[in-house]
Write a protein that holds these residues in place. Structure first.
Motif, PDB file in Angstrom:
ATOM      1  N   GLY A  68      30.445  41.124  20.009  1.00 48.75           N
ATOM      2  CA  GLY A  68      30.680  40.000  20.923  1.00 48.75           C
ATOM      3  C   GLY A  68      31.091  38.731  20.202  1.00 48.75           C
ATOM      4  O   GLY A  68      31.779  38.754  19.175  1.00 48.75           O
ATOM      5  N   ASP A  73      33.615  34.837  16.261  1.00 47.28           N
ATOM      6  CA  ASP A  73      33.432  33.594  15.502  1.00 47.28           C
ATOM      7  C   ASP A  73      33.569  33.850  14.002  1.00 47.28           C
ATOM      8  O   ASP A  73      34.165  33.053  13.282  1.00 47.28           O
ATOM      9  CB  ASP A  73      32.066  32.966  15.810  1.00 47.28           C
ATOM     10  CG  ASP A  73      31.996  32.422  17.243  1.00 47.28           C
ATOM     11  OD1 ASP A  73      33.049  32.407  17.920  1.00 47.28           O
ATOM     12  OD2 ASP A  73      30.903  32.025  17.683  1.00 47.28           O
ATOM     13  N   LYS A  81      26.495  30.965  16.551  1.00 46.59           N
ATOM     14  CA  LYS A  81      25.227  30.311  16.862  1.00 46.59           C
ATOM     15  C   LYS A  81      24.172  31.332  17.281  1.00 46.59           C
ATOM     16  O   LYS A  81      22.996  31.080  17.152  1.00 46.59           O
ATOM     17  CB  LYS A  81      25.402  29.187  17.886  1.00 46.59           C
ATOM     18  CG  LYS A  81      25.800  29.635  19.268  1.00 46.59           C
ATOM     19  CD  LYS A  81      25.802  28.453  20.230  1.00 46.59           C
ATOM     20  CE  LYS A  81      26.438  28.771  21.550  1.00 46.59           C
ATOM     21  NZ  LYS A  81      26.499  30.165  21.996  1.00 46.59           N
ATOM     22  N   ARG A 158      33.943  47.547  28.946  1.00 45.24           N
ATOM     23  CA  ARG A 158      33.370  46.690  29.974  1.00 45.24           C
ATOM     24  C   ARG A 158      33.122  45.248  29.501  1.00 45.24           C
ATOM     25  O   ARG A 158      32.663  44.405  30.261  1.00 45.24           O
ATOM     26  CB  ARG A 158      32.122  47.311  30.597  1.00 45.24           C
ATOM     27  CG  ARG A 158      31.099  47.808  29.602  1.00 45.24           C
ATOM     28  CD  ARG A 158      29.760  47.965  30.195  1.00 45.24           C
ATOM     29  NE  ARG A 158      29.205  46.661  30.525  1.00 45.24           N
ATOM     30  CZ  ARG A 158      28.723  45.812  29.632  1.00 45.24           C
ATOM     31  NH1 ARG A 158      28.719  46.087  28.349  1.00 45.24           N
ATOM     32  NH2 ARG A 158      28.219  44.664  30.022  1.00 45.24           N
ATOM     33  N   ARG A 159      33.485  44.978  28.265  1.00 44.41           N
ATOM     34  CA  ARG A 159      33.416  43.578  27.809  1.00 44.41           C
ATOM     35  C   ARG A 159      34.590  42.803  28.370  1.00 44.41           C
ATOM     36  O   ARG A 159      35.545  43.392  28.871  1.00 44.41           O
ATOM     37  CB  ARG A 159      33.377  43.536  26.282  1.00 44.41           C
ATOM     38  CG  ARG A 159      32.078  44.127  25.812  1.00 44.41           C
ATOM     39  CD  ARG A 159      31.812  44.069  24.368  1.00 44.41           C
ATOM     40  NE  ARG A 159      30.506  44.684  24.141  1.00 44.41           N
ATOM     41  CZ  ARG A 159      29.359  44.021  24.131  1.00 44.41           C
ATOM     42  NH1 ARG A 159      29.335  42.726  24.281  1.00 44.41           N
ATOM     43  NH2 ARG A 159      28.224  44.666  23.952  1.00 44.41           N
ATOM     44  N   ASP A 160      34.504  41.478  28.335  1.00 36.13           N
ATOM     45  CA  ASP A 160      35.535  40.706  29.052  1.00 36.13           C
ATOM     46  C   ASP A 160      36.864  40.573  28.300  1.00 36.13           C
ATOM     47  O   ASP A 160      37.896  41.070  28.759  1.00 36.13           O
ATOM     48  CB  ASP A 160      34.986  39.339  29.501  1.00 36.13           C
ATOM     49  CG  ASP A 160      34.199  38.600  28.436  1.00 36.13           C
ATOM     50  OD1 ASP A 160      34.187  39.058  27.269  1.00 36.13           O
ATOM     51  OD2 ASP A 160      33.614  37.547  28.753  1.00 36.13           O
ATOM     52  N   ARG A 209      34.353  31.753  32.076  1.00 32.32           N
ATOM     53  CA  ARG A 209      34.288  32.099  30.649  1.00 32.32           C
ATOM     54  C   ARG A 209      35.657  31.961  29.992  1.00 32.32           C
ATOM     55  O   ARG A 209      35.761  31.515  28.861  1.00 32.32           O
ATOM     56  CB  ARG A 209      33.736  33.524  30.467  1.00 32.32           C
ATOM     57  CG  ARG A 209      32.245  33.625  30.817  1.00 32.32           C
ATOM     58  CD  ARG A 209      31.727  35.049  30.671  1.00 32.32           C
ATOM     59  NE  ARG A 209      31.963  35.636  29.370  1.00 32.32           N
ATOM     60  CZ  ARG A 209      31.195  35.464  28.291  1.00 32.32           C
ATOM     61  NH1 ARG A 209      30.124  34.702  28.377  1.00 32.32           N
ATOM     62  NH2 ARG A 209      31.494  36.055  27.150  1.00 32.32           N
ATOM     63  N   LEU A 213      35.795  29.511  26.907  1.00 36.70           N
ATOM     64  CA  LEU A 213      36.053  30.042  25.571  1.00 36.70           C
ATOM     65  C   LEU A 213      37.397  29.566  25.038  1.00 36.70           C
ATOM     66  O   LEU A 213      37.549  29.308  23.852  1.00 36.70           O
ATOM     67  CB  LEU A 213      35.972  31.576  25.579  1.00 36.70           C
ATOM     68  CG  LEU A 213      34.551  32.124  25.801  1.00 36.70           C
ATOM     69  CD1 LEU A 213      34.571  33.637  25.975  1.00 36.70           C
ATOM     70  CD2 LEU A 213      33.626  31.740  24.649  1.00 36.70           C
ATOM     71  N   LYS A 216      36.752  26.067  23.867  1.00 35.64           N
ATOM     72  CA  LYS A 216      35.872  26.020  22.699  1.00 35.64           C
ATOM     73  C   LYS A 216      36.572  26.539  21.432  1.00 35.64           C
ATOM     74  O   LYS A 216      36.393  25.994  20.354  1.00 35.64           O
ATOM     75  CB  LYS A 216      34.616  26.852  23.007  1.00 35.64           C
ATOM     76  CG  LYS A 216      33.697  27.069  21.842  1.00 35.64           C
ATOM     77  CD  LYS A 216      32.450  27.815  22.241  1.00 35.64           C
ATOM     78  CE  LYS A 216      31.919  28.610  21.063  1.00 35.64           C
ATOM     79  NZ  LYS A 216      30.660  29.267  21.318  1.00 35.64           N
ATOM     80  N   LYS A 250      26.128  26.354  29.477  1.00 34.44           N
ATOM     81  CA  LYS A 250      26.843  26.732  28.246  1.00 34.44           C
ATOM     82  C   LYS A 250      28.091  25.885  28.077  1.00 34.44           C
ATOM     83  O   LYS A 250      28.418  25.450  26.983  1.00 34.44           O
ATOM     84  CB  LYS A 250      27.280  28.198  28.329  1.00 34.44           C
ATOM     85  CG  LYS A 250      26.222  29.167  27.925  1.00 34.44           C
ATOM     86  CD  LYS A 250      26.848  30.523  27.705  1.00 34.44           C
ATOM     87  CE  LYS A 250      25.880  31.474  27.052  1.00 34.44           C
ATOM     88  NZ  LYS A 250      26.483  32.753  26.734  1.00 34.44           N
TER      89      LYS A 250
HETATM   90  P1  ATP Z   1      29.357  32.168  23.050  1.00 37.32           P
HETATM   91  O1  ATP Z   1      29.909  31.936  21.692  1.00 37.32           O
HETATM   92  O2  ATP Z   1      29.575  31.019  23.940  1.00 37.32           O
HETATM   93  O3  ATP Z   1      27.960  32.692  23.061  1.00 37.32           O
HETATM   94  P2  ATP Z   1      30.001  34.844  23.805  1.00 37.32           P
HETATM   95  O4  ATP Z   1      31.313  35.542  24.008  1.00 37.32           O
HETATM   96  O5  ATP Z   1      29.149  35.322  22.693  1.00 37.32           O
HETATM   97  O6  ATP Z   1      30.307  33.307  23.674  1.00 37.32           O
HETATM   98  P3  ATP Z   1      27.793  35.537  25.481  1.00 37.32           P
HETATM   99  O7  ATP Z   1      27.461  35.054  26.842  1.00 37.32           O
HETATM  100  O8  ATP Z   1      26.849  35.293  24.350  1.00 37.32           O
HETATM  101  O9  ATP Z   1      29.217  34.916  25.151  1.00 37.32           O
HETATM  102  O10 ATP Z   1      28.080  37.078  25.630  1.00 37.32           O
HETATM  103  C1  ATP Z   1      28.083  38.006  24.535  1.00 37.32           C
HETATM  104  C2  ATP Z   1      29.124  39.089  24.768  1.00 37.32           C
HETATM  105  O11 ATP Z   1      28.821  39.802  25.968  1.00 37.32           O
HETATM  106  C3  ATP Z   1      30.549  38.579  24.986  1.00 37.32           C
HETATM  107  O12 ATP Z   1      31.219  38.339  23.771  1.00 37.32           O
HETATM  108  C4  ATP Z   1      31.165  39.714  25.767  1.00 37.32           C
HETATM  109  O13 ATP Z   1      31.501  40.785  24.932  1.00 37.32           O
HETATM  110  C5  ATP Z   1      30.025  40.158  26.655  1.00 37.32           C
HETATM  111  N1  ATP Z   1      30.032  39.471  27.947  1.00 37.32           N
HETATM  112  C6  ATP Z   1      29.368  38.339  28.271  1.00 37.32           C
HETATM  113  N2  ATP Z   1      29.582  37.989  29.541  1.00 37.32           N
HETATM  114  C7  ATP Z   1      30.407  38.927  30.052  1.00 37.32           C
HETATM  115  C8  ATP Z   1      30.993  39.132  31.324  1.00 37.32           C
HETATM  116  N3  ATP Z   1      30.776  38.285  32.321  1.00 37.32           N
HETATM  117  N4  ATP Z   1      31.774  40.227  31.484  1.00 37.32           N
HETATM  118  C9  ATP Z   1      32.001  41.092  30.467  1.00 37.32           C
HETATM  119  N5  ATP Z   1      31.476  40.944  29.248  1.00 37.32           N
HETATM  120  C10 ATP Z   1      30.692  39.884  29.025  1.00 37.32           C
END
Ligand code: ATP
Ligand code: MG
Length: 457
Positions: A68, A73, A81, A158-160, A209, A213, A216, A250
């Motif tokens: 993720g 990052d 973080k 299924r990740r975004d 998101r 993102l 950011k 967030k």
């Molecule tokens: P941040 O740096 O702001 O934490 P992030 O991408 O890590 O951004 P998180 O909310 O920590 O956001 O989510 C971790 C991971 O989970 C994401 O990178 C993504 O792979 C998955 N994820 C989070 N929310 C969703 C969503 N709504 N739909 C699909 N996958 C998601």
């Protein structure tokens, strides 16, 4: 004892639920395997807690990857973080491996593994959700439950965004990339996996998101990912308030709140996010105040300072409080009681719609409640205000009110000097005290807004 009991309950449930196919789960044939030479991840940016969690799982024969936002990052050479780990171990299996761990979540069951004061979130690979009349999706296509375990490859689908579907194995120092995420990051693109419309319908929060993102990380939202945003904006109305709240928090604390809010407005996504934000952003004074507050927060976060969400929410809702305060005063309520009635009214309305957590509201009220006291600059009152435990927050709030044009700058400057001055200089700064008159006046004849120091109107 409790741990044992929970273990039993969860193991039983999990056995029934697991459609996990371990043989499948290590199938990485559709992934690009990217070695250190190419990804150049600096291992020093990875927390030792995340490394220990991966090692612990792998030692027991499970797969474990950092996944993720953290991998994204790291590839962009930012310090993540927080760290999320994905594994083929079930929550119960993870829980058994780590002494300091707990299973959490209803919608997604996952495990928090604690190391010192750091928490690592470990989730089991998720599989495809079912569709069509299985009770897992709403009519709009929104996924209601998503707790079916699956293979690594299914977990990636299924990740975004492609940039969020990268899996880093710290032992082998390899990144697994199923959706060309590394190339997209290199091309500065935030791209939705699969069909963007379907993915937004499944979970409208993905629209927020995308905007957050991209602001950011400085990534451009890819054309097809961007195209449906405006048309689908209304889907956000369907999202449970507590999820919206978490996502907005967030966004506000990302260090890029100003850009994010501006982008949300450009995409017409800001309506209905915070029920009162629409109104505030459309009042000239309110808008100036909110944008100043967000800029302040961004500046603090970018230099590594913390920012208090209560302060931020107090700023967002201040102009609503002001409006309600005026109304209560116009109805004949006294100055201070009118303010308290206004604060309660606004908080109650928000509590229903936005689910502002109770832990924030007490501080918000303290910050608001302190504001009239800054306008009292005679006698002992300024000295007692300085000793208020939340003085600093109240003072910062006052400065924003001055900067936004709501109050004369002179008032903020007076407090800046007063707080810094020696006790003699402070005494010399006090305004003449005329408050003694009020003691002579019978209570019932006192006109509504007679506190002489207050210049608010
Ligand atoms: P941040 O740096 O702001 O934490 P992030 O991408 O890590 O951004 P998180 O909310 O920590 O956001 O989510 C971790 C991971 O989970 C994401 O990178 C993504 O792979 C998955 N994820 C989070 N929310 C969703 C969503 N709504 N739909 C699909 N996958 C998601
Ligand atoms: Mg994250």
């Amino acid at each position: 004892m409790i741990k044992r009991f929970l273990q039993k309950v969860f193991t039983k449930k999990a056995k029934a639920q697991i459609a996990i196919n371990r043989a499948d789960s290590s199938d990485t044939s559709s992934a690009k395997i990217i070695s250190t030479k190419t990804h150049k991840i600096n291992k020093n940016l990875i927390s030792s807690a995340a490394l220990k969690t991966c090692e612990g799982l792998q030692k027991e024969g499970f797969e474990a990857f950092i996944v993720g936002g953290a991998v994204r990052d790291l590839l962009m050479n930012y310090k993540p973080k927080d760290f999320d780990i994905a594994t083929n171990a079930t929550p119960e299996e993870v829980y058994k491996i780590f002494r300091r761990s707990r299973i959490i979540g209803r919608r997604f069951r996952l495990v928090h593994v604690l190391w010192g004061n750091e928490t690592i979130e470990v989730s089991t690979f998720r599989g495809h959700h079912q569709t069509d009349g299985d009770g897992q999706t709403a009519d709009s296509g929104r996924i209601l439950r998503d707790n079916i375990f699956g293979s690594l490859e299914e977990d990636a689908v299924r990740r975004d965004f492609t940039a969020n579907a990268l899996y880093y194995n710290p032992t082998r120092e390899e990144v697994l990339d199923f959706h060309n995420g590394v190339a997209d990051i290199k091309a500065n693109l935030l791209r939705m996996i699969g069909d963007p419309v379907t993915r937004y319908q499944e979970d409208p929060v993905r629209m927020l998101r995308a905007v957050r993102l991209s602001a950011k990380l400085g990534l451009k939202i890819e054309k097809n990912t961007q195209a449906p945003l405006q048309k689908l904006a209304d889907l956000l109305q369907d999202v449970p308030p507590s999820r919206l709240f978490d996502e907005m928090l967030k966004l506000f604390l990302s260090g890029h709140a100003v850009e994010s809010i501006n982008a949300l407005r450009e995409q017409h996504l800001h309506h209905g996010l915070l029920p009162l934000l629409d109104v505030v952003l459309e009042q000239p004074l309110g808008e100036r105040f909110v944008m100043l507050a967000l800029k302040n927060t961004d500046d603090r976060i970018r230099i590594g300072k913390s920012s208090n969400p209560s302060f931020l929410f107090a700023t967002l809702l201040w102009h609503e409080v002001l409006k309600a305060w005026e109304q209560y005063k116009a109805q004949g309520h006294n100055f201070i009681p009118a303010l308290h009635m206004a604060m309660n009214e606004i908080i109650d309305a928000q509590a229903q719609k936005l689910a502002i957590h109770n832990r924030f509201t007490a501080t918000m009220k303290e910050i608001w409640g302190m504001q009239p006291r800054f306008e009292q600059r005679a006698g002992k009152r300024p000295f007692s205000l300085l000793t208020h435990p939340r003085y600093r927050a109240g003072y910062d709030f006052l400065l924003l009110r001055c900067e936004s044009g709501e109050l004369p700058m002179e008032l903020g400057e007076w407090w800046t000097q007063f707080a810094d001055a020696t006790s003699e200089a402070r005494a010399a700064m006090l305004l003449p005290d005329t408050s003694h008159k009020k003691h002579r006046r019978p209570r019932d004849k006192k006109p509504a807004d007679s506190v002489e120091q207050v210049t608010h109107e």
